[in-house]
Motif scaffolding. Structure first.
Motif, short mmCIF file in Angstrom:
data_model
loop_
_atom_site.label_atom_id
_atom_site.label_comp_id
_atom_site.label_asym_id
_atom_site.label_seq_id
_atom_site.Cartn_x
_atom_site.Cartn_y
_atom_site.Cartn_z
N ALA A 124 -3.20 -2.16 -4.11
CA ALA A 124 -3.46 -1.80 -2.83
C ALA A 124 -3.17 -1.17 -2.38
O ALA A 124 -3.42 -0.07 -2.16
N SER A 144 -2.73 -6.61 1.53
CA SER A 144 -1.04 -6.57 0.69
C SER A 144 -0.51 -6.99 1.52
O SER A 144 -0.58 -7.24 2.53
N GLU A 203 5.73 -6.19 -4.09
CA GLU A 203 4.54 -5.03 -3.88
C GLU A 203 3.36 -6.20 -3.91
O GLU A 203 3.35 -6.28 -5.13
N GLU A 263 -0.44 -7.20 -4.27
CA GLU A 263 -1.75 -7.58 -3.24
C GLU A 263 -2.04 -9.25 -3.05
O GLU A 263 -0.64 -10.25 -4.23
N ARG A 278 -7.06 -5.94 2.86
CA ARG A 278 -8.13 -4.76 1.88
C ARG A 278 -9.77 -4.82 2.14
O ARG A 278 -10.45 -4.30 1.86
#
Length: 349
Positions: A19, A304, A287, A289, A311
């Motif tokens: 990310a 993300s 955490e 993507e 992104r």
């Protein structure tokens, strides 16, 4: 993978480092050379892939001192293959088509909803059971059957392993959707998540042990419109689920901490047109993507998990089909996507 992975969005949880900011490289898309048209693809966490990895058929590449690389299994009318990582590329290893029947023999147990696949998690297996119809007439399940191997005292005489079986109903005037079933670790304990259909709409159900028995512990509020499970997030104190809701493909991130669903974020993508689904996740926390097909299935969108901000996108040479497989992790991960025209592509985020 659930569970019908085949009808939903493409989803993948990658390492947090992916990310990244503006310096991150664009995703790379490469066609894989297979001599047959792919109609089925199972990811590295599937029962078929696990069976292939332990079957000794075929001999998978492995360097001395290294564990075997994750594998996926693809097949169609004209052939079959195992997909695995060899360095920084995806290797295609031919597999006898008749071997696929043995690898997938246990996917849909007797009494399971046709087309669904069971979930394996340690000593527990679970599957959608009791085929029925939902409020809208679509196929559904009257329960989730959970089978758990019990401890056996070691002795000189072989003994059968006892198995405890329980069937969890979806609640009054509800059925479980035939779409998917996943295992999620919540507060150190195994739970299952399934989609539930009510007269007033669809919801996410959390199934776990409560007072010593398996039951539906909690549900999200039912809302009208289609609902798909794009990914499940497990462990590291951040258990959760990524849902695709409504005809507009709205993405929702739900926390499942303490078994109580709480909405964290929503997104319709950078173009506001939403996403489409199936679900496969990589990683053990919230955490990193998520990778999903765009609403028109013409590209993969990298999103993300922090606020569901998009992104990047990777254009595909044909619309995305029903399945994907994830090989590797972090910056070395590969996402193998089955296209609607029977080809496979390797997307490196």
């Amino acid at each position: 993978m659930c569970e019908r992975r085949a009808a939903s969005a493409l989803a993948l949880l990658l390492a947090a480092g992916l990310a990244a900011g503006p310096a991150a490289a664009e995703p790379r898309v490469t066609l894989l050379d297979l001599p047959f048209r792919v109609t089925q693809l199972r990811d590295a966490g599937s029962e078929a892939a696990l069976a292939a990895a332990t079957s000794g058929l075929p001999q998978l590449p492995r360097k001395p001192g290294q564990t075997a690389a994750p594998i996926a299994v693809a097949w169609g009318e004209g052939g079959a293959a195992i997909l695995t990582l060899a360095g920084d590329r995806v290797a295609v290893i031919p597999l006898a088509l008749d071997a696929v029947e043995g690898l997938t023999a246990g996917e849909t147990p007797k009494g399971a909803l046709p087309g669904s696949r069971r979930v394996l998690a340690g000593p527990v297996s679970a599957y959608l059971s009791g085929p029925t119809r939902g409020p809208d007439g679509r196929p559904g399940a009257a329960g989730v059957t959970v089978r758990e191997r019990q401890p056996v005292t070691m002795s000189a005489d072989p003994k059968p392993v006892p198995v405890a079986t329980a069937t969890v109903p979806p609640g009054a005037d509800a059925v479980f959707s035939g779409e998917t079933l996943r295992a999620v670790e919540i507060d150190g304990a195994l739970n299952l998540i399934a989609l539930s259909e009510h007269a007033g709409g669809a919801s996410l159900a959390v199934i776990g042990r409560q007072d010593g028995a398996w039951r539906v512990r909690a549900e999200t509020p039912p809302e009208p419109g289609p609902l798909s499970l794009a990914a499940s997030l497990s462990g590291a104190g951040r258990p959760g689920a990524i849902l695709l809701r409504g005809s507009d493909g709205r993405l929702e991130h739900w926390s499942l901490a303490k078994g109580q669903p709480a909405r964290q974020a929503e997104s319709r993508g950078a173009d506001g047109k939403g996403f489409s689904a199936p679900g496969a996740s990589l990683g053990t926390d919230g955490e990193g993507e998520l990778v999903l097909a765009t609403r028109d299935r013409a590209a993969l969108a990298f999103v993300s998990l922090r606020g569901l901000a998009e992104r990047a996108r990777a254009a595909l040479p044909a619309p995305a089909g029903a399945d994907l497989a994830v090989l590797g992790s972090g910056r070395g991960a590969h996402v193998v996507v089955a296209l609607a025209d029977g080809r496979l592509v390797d997307v490196q985020p």
